[in-house]
Design a protein around this motif. Structure first.
Motif, PDB file in Angstrom:
ATOM      1  N   ASP A 111      34.724  47.285  51.777  1.00 21.40           N
ATOM      2  CA  ASP A 111      33.280  47.184  51.887  1.00 21.40           C
ATOM      3  C   ASP A 111      32.882  45.709  51.740  1.00 21.40           C
ATOM      4  OD1 ASP A 111      30.553  47.270  51.689  1.00 21.40           O
ATOM      5  OD2 ASP A 111      30.515  49.081  50.451  1.00 21.40           O
ATOM      6  N   CYS A 112      32.123  45.195  52.721  1.00 21.99           N
ATOM      7  CA  CYS A 112      31.737  43.783  52.693  1.00 21.99           C
ATOM      8  C   CYS A 112      30.918  43.444  51.457  1.00 21.99           C
ATOM      9  CB  CYS A 112      30.954  43.427  53.959  1.00 21.99           C
ATOM     10  SG  CYS A 112      31.935  43.484  55.470  1.00 21.99           S
ATOM     11  N   TYR A 113      30.098  44.372  50.997  1.00 25.42           N
ATOM     12  CA  TYR A 113      29.305  44.121  49.778  1.00 25.42           C
ATOM     13  C   TYR A 113      30.217  44.017  48.561  1.00 25.42           C
ATOM     14  CZ  TYR A 113      25.145  45.226  52.510  1.00 25.42           C
ATOM     15  OH  TYR A 113      24.139  45.221  53.452  1.00 25.42           O
ATOM     16  N   GLU A 114      31.250  44.884  48.484  1.00 26.24           N
ATOM     17  CA  GLU A 114      32.181  44.825  47.355  1.00 26.24           C
ATOM     18  C   GLU A 114      33.030  43.563  47.404  1.00 26.24           C
ATOM     19  OE1 GLU A 114      34.491  48.347  47.442  1.00 26.24           O
ATOM     20  OE2 GLU A 114      32.817  49.681  46.919  1.00 26.24           O
ATOM     21  N   VAL A 115      33.353  43.098  48.629  1.00 25.63           N
ATOM     22  CA  VAL A 115      34.141  41.868  48.747  1.00 25.63           C
ATOM     23  C   VAL A 115      33.392  40.689  48.144  1.00 25.63           C
ATOM     24  CG1 VAL A 115      35.096  40.211  50.394  1.00 25.63           C
ATOM     25  CG2 VAL A 115      35.432  42.659  50.752  1.00 25.63           C
ATOM     26  N   LEU A 116      32.094  40.602  48.399  1.00 20.73           N
ATOM     27  CA  LEU A 116      31.295  39.506  47.852  1.00 20.73           C
ATOM     28  C   LEU A 116      30.773  39.803  46.456  1.00 20.73           C
ATOM     29  CD1 LEU A 116      29.195  38.454  50.990  1.00 20.73           C
ATOM     30  CD2 LEU A 116      31.252  37.375  50.080  1.00 20.73           C
ATOM     31  N   GLY A 117      30.912  41.056  46.027  1.00 16.48           N
ATOM     32  CA  GLY A 117      30.446  41.410  44.690  1.00 16.48           C
ATOM     33  C   GLY A 117      28.940  41.462  44.564  1.00 16.48           C
ATOM     34  N   GLU A 140      21.310  35.296  47.311  1.00 18.15           N
ATOM     35  CA  GLU A 140      22.348  35.853  46.438  1.00 18.15           C
ATOM     36  C   GLU A 140      23.675  35.987  47.179  1.00 18.15           C
ATOM     37  OE1 GLU A 140      23.122  39.841  43.668  1.00 18.15           O
ATOM     38  OE2 GLU A 140      21.207  39.524  44.725  1.00 18.15           O
ATOM     39  N   ILE A 141      23.606  36.404  48.451  1.00 20.48           N
ATOM     40  CA  ILE A 141      24.833  36.539  49.248  1.00 20.48           C
ATOM     41  C   ILE A 141      25.471  35.170  49.481  1.00 20.48           C
ATOM     42  CG2 ILE A 141      25.690  37.148  51.549  1.00 20.48           C
ATOM     43  CD1 ILE A 141      23.615  39.402  51.582  1.00 20.48           C
ATOM     44  N   ALA A 142      24.663  34.165  49.778  1.00 22.40           N
ATOM     45  CA  ALA A 142      25.196  32.824  49.998  1.00 22.40           C
ATOM     46  C   ALA A 142      25.809  32.253  48.723  1.00 22.40           C
ATOM     47  CB  ALA A 142      24.090  31.911  50.520  1.00 22.40           C
ATOM     48  N   ARG A 143      25.158  32.503  47.575  1.00 19.58           N
ATOM     49  CA  ARG A 143      25.689  31.998  46.302  1.00 19.58           C
ATOM     50  C   ARG A 143      27.028  32.661  45.980  1.00 19.58           C
ATOM     51  NH1 ARG A 143      21.398  32.432  43.929  1.00 19.58           N
ATOM     52  NH2 ARG A 143      21.607  34.535  43.025  1.00 19.58           N
ATOM     53  N   ALA A 144      27.120  33.963  46.181  1.00 18.48           N
ATOM     54  CA  ALA A 144      28.386  34.664  45.927  1.00 18.48           C
ATOM     55  C   ALA A 144      29.483  34.175  46.868  1.00 18.48           C
ATOM     56  CB  ALA A 144      28.176  36.169  46.085  1.00 18.48           C
ATOM     57  N   TYR A 145      29.125  33.909  48.104  1.00 20.89           N
ATOM     58  CA  TYR A 145      30.129  33.422  49.069  1.00 20.89           C
ATOM     59  C   TYR A 145      30.650  32.050  48.665  1.00 20.89           C
ATOM     60  CZ  TYR A 145      31.848  31.043  53.205  1.00 20.89           C
ATOM     61  OH  TYR A 145      32.609  30.306  54.076  1.00 20.89           O
ATOM     62  N   LEU A 167      38.894  37.092  54.275  1.00 23.32           N
ATOM     63  CA  LEU A 167      38.117  38.311  54.067  1.00 23.32           C
ATOM     64  C   LEU A 167      36.722  37.985  53.543  1.00 23.32           C
ATOM     65  CD1 LEU A 167      38.118  41.416  54.105  1.00 23.32           C
ATOM     66  CD2 LEU A 167      38.988  41.350  51.749  1.00 23.32           C
ATOM     67  N   VAL A 168      36.642  37.023  52.626  1.00 24.53           N
ATOM     68  CA  VAL A 168      35.341  36.604  52.096  1.00 24.53           C
ATOM     69  C   VAL A 168      34.487  35.984  53.199  1.00 24.53           C
ATOM     70  CG1 VAL A 168      34.216  34.969  50.538  1.00 24.53           C
ATOM     71  CG2 VAL A 168      36.125  36.351  49.717  1.00 24.53           C
ATOM     72  N   LYS A 198      25.244  37.685  56.534  1.00 22.30           N
ATOM     73  CA  LYS A 198      24.238  36.618  56.602  1.00 22.30           C
ATOM     74  C   LYS A 198      23.302  36.786  57.795  1.00 22.30           C
ATOM     75  CE  LYS A 198      26.573  33.109  59.409  1.00 22.30           C
ATOM     76  NZ  LYS A 198      26.997  31.699  59.471  1.00 22.30           N
ATOM     77  N   ASP A 199      23.780  37.435  58.868  1.00 24.30           N
ATOM     78  CA  ASP A 199      22.943  37.659  60.039  1.00 24.30           C
ATOM     79  C   ASP A 199      22.223  38.995  59.903  1.00 24.30           C
ATOM     80  OD1 ASP A 199      22.188  36.885  62.876  1.00 24.30           O
ATOM     81  OD2 ASP A 199      23.062  38.868  63.201  1.00 24.30           O
TER      82      ASP A 199
END
Length: 359
Positions: free
Chosen positions: A48-54, A63-68, A102-103, A111-112
């Motif tokens: 799951d892409c959300y689980e990969v980025l936490g 938040e997604i950019a910061r986790a990445y 993967l990240v 992001k899109d």
């Protein structure tokens, strides 16, 4: 006797039941397989892409950019250092590189906004297996540049190439005509009458060499030929309106003009029965000869006058003219020594003849 009949009847009913239940069972198995292979080869694979980025599904872009960024710094192959007690996916340099990819894939997916909508829809509707594949690859393989921009740039490039190619052909034609005595003498007489050659010599008396004066006189002759001779056909002077770009822009206008012209033709000559004018007669002759407008325009004026005198716009007259031309061509070929040699070769050594050489 009744027992065997009952068993036979029961077996027949059971077989029919299996036939009825078989299609739904196969469909259920197919859907189960599709659901099991839901994310295989799509987005983050089986993760799951959300689980990969936490992050959660309600996370925003920041938040997604910061986790990445945090995970990218952690698993970057050039900067990775295994930490004590690290049980994550990147415990070795090789696994760290896989984790980094993967990240990055997860971040590109989330992001899109449009890609994220497709991914969320896939998580909510896992049964639409083939639809997910279509949306994923349609976005992935879509051109990055607008197709209209590509077409416009291509048409402009072709138009520029056309213009310079036509201008080069026109310059070659002028240079050739400048070497023909007939046109060169006439151009020199015009230049002398206008005093252009004297001016060239006066200007170059003390400052220019003989070669420079000769080049300047040659340019004067070429300019006079350009102004006095109307070259037609493939070597005519290039016009901006003949380029592909302008032809496309003017296509609706040309189409409407052709429709109006055709309607006038039908009304004037088919309905009212008017006689053809000179322009219409030449048009019919050109169509009968199957020549393009540029080819027909390149003919000499006396040839067109001959066509009009013989009334070649009439079908019967044109057939007679065509037959005469064919007979004349046959006579020329019969008297041509090269054609005679070719016929002699075809008769003696042609492809339809077998010869054997004895040693």
């Amino acid at each position: 006797m009744a027992a065997p009949l009952a068993r036979r009847w029961g077996a027949g009913v059971a077989g029919r039941c299996w036939l009825v239940l078989m299609p739904p069972l196969l469909l259920a198995l197919l859907l189960a397989r599709s659901a099991a292979a839901l994310v295989e080869g799509l987005y983050c694979g089986t993760r799951d892409c959300y689980e990969v980025l936490g992050v959660s599904r309600t996370a925003g872009k920041a938040e997604i950019a910061r986790a990445y960024r945090q995970l990218a710094r952690r698993y970057h192959p050039d900067r990775y250092r295994p930490e004590p007690g690290d049980e994550g996916p990147g415990r070795t340099p090789q696994s760290a590189e896989e984790a980094f990819l993967l990240v990055a894939t997860a971040y590109e997916t989330l992001k899109d906004e449009e890609t994220r909508k497709d991914y969320d829809y896939m998580l909510d509707h896992p049964e639409e297996y083939y639809s997910h594949y279509y949306h994923y690859y349609s976005r992935r393989l879509a051109p990055k540049v607008d197709v209209r921009v590509v077409i416009l740039v291509s048409v402009c490039a072709i138009s520029v190439f056309q213009f310079f190619s036509w201008w080069n052909s026109y310059d070659k034609a002028i240079s050739y005509l400048a070497t023909v005595p007939k046109y060169r003498i006439q151009a020199m007489e015009i230049a002398k009458q206008q005093g252009l050659l004297k001016k060239a010599k006066e200007k170059g008396r003390n400052k220019k060499s003989k070669e420079e004066i000769r080049d300047e006189e040659e340019n004067i002759i070429k300019n006079i030929i350009k102004s006095k001779i109307d070259i037609k056909g493939g070597y005519q002077k290039p016009q901006i309106c003949d380029l592909l770009l302008f032809q496309i822009l003017l296509a609706p206008f040309h189409l409407c003009s052709y429709v109006v012209w055709y309607c006038r033709w039908i009304y004037n000559f088919n309905i009212k029965g008017k006689e053809y004018g000179e322009e219409e007669r030449l048009y019919i002759i050109r169509k009968s000869m199957k020549m393009s407008k540029s080819q027909f325009d390149s003919l000499e004026d006396h040839q067109k006058e001959t066509f009009l005198k013989r009334e070649l716009w009439i079908k019967e007259n044109y057939e007679v003219y065509k037959q005469e031309q064919e007979e004349e061509l046959k006579k020329k070929l019969a008297n041509d020594p090269r054609w005679k040699r070719y016929r002699r070769w075809m008769k003696n050594e042609g492809p339809g003849r077998l010869t054997f050489v004895d040693d």
